[in-house]
Design a protein around this motif. Structure first.
Motif, mmCIF file in Angstrom:
data_model
loop_
_atom_site.group_PDB
_atom_site.id
_atom_site.type_symbol
_atom_site.label_atom_id
_atom_site.label_comp_id
_atom_site.label_asym_id
_atom_site.label_seq_id
_atom_site.Cartn_x
_atom_site.Cartn_y
_atom_site.Cartn_z
ATOM 1 N N THR A 147 -13.446 -80.417 -0.509
ATOM 2 C CA THR A 147 -13.182 -80.067 0.879
ATOM 3 C C THR A 147 -13.963 -81.010 1.788
ATOM 4 O O THR A 147 -15.140 -81.274 1.538
ATOM 5 C CB THR A 147 -13.572 -78.603 1.197
ATOM 6 O OG1 THR A 147 -13.430 -78.380 2.615
ATOM 7 C CG2 THR A 147 -14.996 -78.292 0.792
ATOM 8 N N PRO A 148 -13.323 -81.516 2.851
ATOM 9 C CA PRO A 148 -14.040 -82.399 3.773
ATOM 10 C C PRO A 148 -14.891 -81.639 4.783
ATOM 11 O O PRO A 148 -15.669 -82.243 5.519
ATOM 12 C CB PRO A 148 -12.889 -83.151 4.480
ATOM 13 C CG PRO A 148 -11.748 -82.194 4.441
ATOM 14 C CD PRO A 148 -11.889 -81.441 3.147
ATOM 15 N N PHE A 149 -14.743 -80.312 4.801
ATOM 16 C CA PHE A 149 -15.475 -79.503 5.771
ATOM 17 C C PHE A 149 -16.209 -78.340 5.080
ATOM 18 O O PHE A 149 -15.852 -77.174 5.257
ATOM 19 C CB PHE A 149 -14.518 -78.934 6.821
ATOM 20 C CG PHE A 149 -13.696 -79.966 7.530
ATOM 21 C CD1 PHE A 149 -14.268 -80.781 8.489
ATOM 22 C CD2 PHE A 149 -12.351 -80.117 7.224
ATOM 23 C CE1 PHE A 149 -13.508 -81.735 9.155
ATOM 24 C CE2 PHE A 149 -11.586 -81.067 7.875
ATOM 25 C CZ PHE A 149 -12.170 -81.884 8.840
ATOM 26 N N PRO A 150 -17.242 -78.626 4.293
ATOM 27 C CA PRO A 150 -17.921 -77.558 3.553
ATOM 28 C C PRO A 150 -18.517 -76.468 4.453
ATOM 29 O O PRO A 150 -18.321 -75.278 4.197
ATOM 30 C CB PRO A 150 -19.006 -78.299 2.766
ATOM 31 C CG PRO A 150 -19.148 -79.620 3.436
ATOM 32 C CD PRO A 150 -17.810 -79.945 3.997
ATOM 33 N N LYS A 151 -19.218 -76.863 5.505
ATOM 34 C CA LYS A 151 -19.860 -75.875 6.396
ATOM 35 C C LYS A 151 -18.830 -75.022 7.122
ATOM 36 O O LYS A 151 -18.933 -73.783 7.156
ATOM 37 C CB LYS A 151 -20.752 -76.585 7.409
ATOM 38 C CG LYS A 151 -21.436 -75.649 8.411
ATOM 39 C CD LYS A 151 -22.389 -76.427 9.305
ATOM 40 C CE LYS A 151 -23.082 -75.518 10.317
ATOM 41 N NZ LYS A 151 -22.164 -75.050 11.369
ATOM 42 N N GLU A 152 -17.828 -75.662 7.708
ATOM 43 C CA GLU A 152 -16.819 -74.926 8.470
ATOM 44 C C GLU A 152 -15.976 -74.032 7.554
ATOM 45 O O GLU A 152 -15.577 -72.930 7.943
ATOM 46 C CB GLU A 152 -15.921 -75.903 9.242
ATOM 47 C CG GLU A 152 -16.599 -76.610 10.390
ATOM 48 C CD GLU A 152 -17.543 -77.718 9.950
ATOM 49 O OE1 GLU A 152 -17.488 -78.134 8.757
ATOM 50 O OE2 GLU A 152 -18.342 -78.180 10.795
#
Length: 216
Positions: A147-152
């Motif tokens: 995933t390019p957006f781990p936090k979100e």
């Protein structure tokens, strides 16, 4: 003779007494005087630490959250665990119910505690997000998550699951809960790019919870 205690010890004593009263007598039925009587302190001592009964409840809720976050941090920091195993232990650990916590959550579900309930959900998301993000980033390095957006991704997953699967907000039937848990499993695996079936244990957790409640 009045016993002088360390401020932190006294504060903990007040919280312990209030927690017991809230879970046995009920939050609404418990008064500040009940807490004073249980601890054996004067009103002035109580107000030195807390401004109201609501503030005591808030502190108790935060104590439960802090305990869960500390457990999650310990799991996340374990160098011997792979990312999927860390997620499994953290998720199971957050849903573990020692009885007292479950009763306190029931009190939060009462209408007059809606503000505190909302705050507890928000704090859980805010505090768990960085811990789970670290685990997801480890999984990306290990090649099991993509995933390019781990936090979100973690924020959206936490917010949706914490709200939609909260039994105090939605009165779902068990079949509906299981359907949503199945969907949640699919969504987690899809958004994290995880192997299909790797989060199937979530369904077992909800089934076990139903069995536990039916035995109470």
């Amino acid at each position: 003779m009045r016993i002088s205690k360390n401020p932190e010890d006294r504060k903990t004593e007040i919280l312990d007494a209030a927690e017991m009263l809230f879970t046995t007598k009920g939050y609404s039925a418990t008064t500040v005087n009940d807490i004073l009587s249980k601890v054996g302190i004067a009103k002035g001592t109580f107000y030195y630490y807390f401004q109201s009964k609501e503030e005591v409840m808030d502190a108790i809720v935060m104590r439960f959250i802090d305990k869960g976050v500390e457990v999650a941090k310990a799991v996340a920091a374990d160098p011997n665990l792979k990312a999927p195993e860390k997620l499994f232990q953290i998720i199971v650990g957050q849903r573990a119910d020692d009885g007292q916590k479950g009763q306190m959550i029931e009190e939060l579900h009462q209408v007059n505690n809606a503000e505190m309930h909302q705050k507890s959900l928000v704090e859980t998301i805010l505090q768990l997000t960085p811990v789970l993000t670290e685990v997801i980033e480890q999984g990306i390095e290990e090649g099991v998550f993509k995933t390019p957006f781990p936090k979100e991704t973690v924020e959206f997953l936490l917010a949706s699951s914490q709200f939609l699967l909260d039994e105090g907000i939605f009165q779902w039937e068990h079949q509906e809960i299981m359907q949503k848990a199945t969907a949640l499993t699919h969504i987690i695996e899809t958004t994290l790019g995880a192997e299909k079936g790797s989060f199937a244990y979530i369904l077992g957790m909800y089934d076990n919870e139903k069995e536990r409640k039916s035995n109470e």
